[in-house]
Design a protein around this motif. Structure first.
Motif: not given
Length: 484
Positions: A5-34
């Motif tokens: 369960i520890k590995f599952k919790l860490i994996s889930f939170t890390a995945s969620l954090l990765l998704i947030v960072i990815s979306f944030l990077s995508f929208f910011v970089l898209s804004g700069i490019k635009g």
């Protein structure tokens, strides 16, 4: 591999954090490019407007001049405010009239003619090649397209800035992800430690380690779960003590049942012996009568009568044995590895005398199949089905037995005859105890209606099924089916 369960919790939170960072990077970089693209377009269109305005002023002052020859002189690029971006001027035929370049390597656009064609149609087009944007636009005077403007705008600095920002976001995102994983690992350590501790306590309960179940100091749902675990452990411990008492009582009851079962078997043996004794006597008497041939009619009638009585008494013995078998307990089924081809061949061989007596033809086609079944019960099933196929067959008829595995891997044993068959409405009743489809024929053959009921019970006790398919005056086929 099982994940904790520890590995599952860490994996889930890390995945969620990765998704947030990815979306944030995508929208910011898209804004700069635009923003960069919008700024580039503004510059290009502004430069285009400056060229168009200058051309209009020039033509207004020199109305007699030829427009194309005037542009060909190249004086237009003497204006410093028109030399900020490399440019070329083409006539509507695509012929170069004048131009200005800061780098001879520019103008690598291999689709220039196509884009000039778009400009002749009053369309503006862009194309990016190796950090350079090629811009083509019509130059109009009095509403008519009089020339084509080509701008070669370098976006190298823009791309360099964008790539640096992208690397910065990736680097910061990676560091944030690592930091997040470290922080959540510390946060989930105590939570998962208590969960693993309760897991160990639960695993100890089947081993009877009730004293090791202790309280965990938590004020959340895990604390409530721990309290429930303690209550469950105490309850199980008490129930086990009660079950030990009940087990002793049950053991005494089982011993008593075994004695009763032994008495029942002895009773059946005695009854069988009592029935067999007169049968032997009657048959012996029938043989003696054969030695007296004075009164032929009397001897024939007596012989026929005694023979019928013998068959009837024999049938009575079988019925008593079958009735006893129907009352057997389920735990008396003793399964073992049985070769069905061997068992069927042995059964057919034992029935061959009766088959020949009735002038029948027997065919047995069995695959070499091993199954975990009760051999004695299975043999009784085969004997009963074959015996029915003999009794209810036609003169010089045939019996066809098959054993195989179907497409689903299930074992199928079929016993088919070419006999009198049965009506469709009786097929659902023939497995009921004491039911006889043809009462007159059953009386002649000594049947009591117990055979198929016994067969069905013995098949179902071993996890199998039995079914029947029959047509009147065409024959009957029984299908016995077992799991492999």
């Amino acid at each position: 591999m099982k994940m904790g369960i520890k590995f599952k919790l860490i994996s889930f939170t890390a995945s969620l954090l990765l998704i947030v960072i990815s979306f944030l990077s995508f929208f910011v970089l898209s804004g700069i490019k635009g923003y960069q693209d919008k700024e580039t377009q503004t510059i290009l269109f502004k430069q285009k407007d400056m060229f168009e305005e200058y051309f209009s002023e020039r033509m207004s002052l020199n109305k007699s001049a030829n427009y194309s020859s005037s542009l060909a002189r190249g004086s237009i690029f003497n204006k410093t405010w028109l030399r900020t971006i490399p440019a070329n001027i083409y006539n509507t035929k695509g012929e170069l009239l004048s131009g200005f370049k800061t780098d001879a390597k520019l103008n690598e656009n291999d689709e220039k003619k196509i884009m000039i064609g778009y400009a002749n149609k009053n369309k503006v087009s862009f194309r990016e090649i190796k950090d350079v944007i090629y811009f083509y636009s019509p130059i109009k005077y009095n509403g008519n397209t009089v020339a084509i403007l080509e701008l070669e705008y370098s976006i190298k600095e823009n791309n360099l800035f964008y790539n640096n920002i992208k690397k910065l976001f990736y680097g910061i995102g990676f560091l944030a992800l690592i930091l997040g994983i470290v922080v959540e690992s510390f946060y989930f350590s105590r939570l998962t430690r208590d969960i693993y501790e309760m897991k160990n306590l639960v695993e100890g309960i089947p081993r009877g380690e009730f004293s090791k179940v202790h309280k965990i100091n938590r004020n959340d749902e895990l604390g409530e779960l721990n309290n429930g675990l303690i209550f469950m452990s105490n309850t199980i411990e008490q129930n086990i003590k009660d079950l030990k008492v009940e087990r002793d009582s049950l053991s005494r009851a089982v011993d008593k049942l075994r004695k009763m079962d032994k008495q029942q078997k002895e009773f059946i043996g005695n009854v069988t012996h009592e029935f067999k004794t007169p049968i032997t006597s009657i048959k012996a008497y029938a043989d003696v009568i054969g030695m007296y041939n004075d009164d032929v009619k009397l001897i024939e009638e007596g012989t026929l009568s005694i023979s019928k009585d013998c068959e009837r008494l024999s049938s009575m013995v079988d019925n008593v044995l079958n009735l006893s078998a129907l009352e057997k307990y389920d735990f008396e089924i003793e399964k073992s590895e049985v070769n069905l081809r061997r068992l069927l061949n042995e059964t057919c061989k034992s029935m061959m005398a009766k088959i020949k007596k009735n002038s029948l033809i027997l065919k047995c086609n069995a695959e070499d199949i091993d199954a975990n079944l009760d051999e004695e019960s299975l043999k009784h099933v085969f004997i009963n089905l074959i015996d029915n196929a003999i009794k209810y067959n036609k003169l010089k008829g045939s019996i066809n037995i098959e054993c195989y595995k179907n497409d689903k891997g299930r074992i199928i044993i079929s016993v088919a005859d070419t006999g009198i068959g049965m009506r469709e409405e009786v097929l659902t009743k023939i497995f009921e105890p004491f039911y006889r489809a043809d009462k007159h024929r059953s009386r002649e053959t000594g049947g009591a209606g117990l055979g198929l009921a016994l067969v069905k019970k013995l098949v179902e006790k071993q996890g199998g099924t039995i079914s029947v398919n029959s047509k009147l005056n065409e024959g009957t086929t029984f299908y016995v089916e077992f799991s492999p």
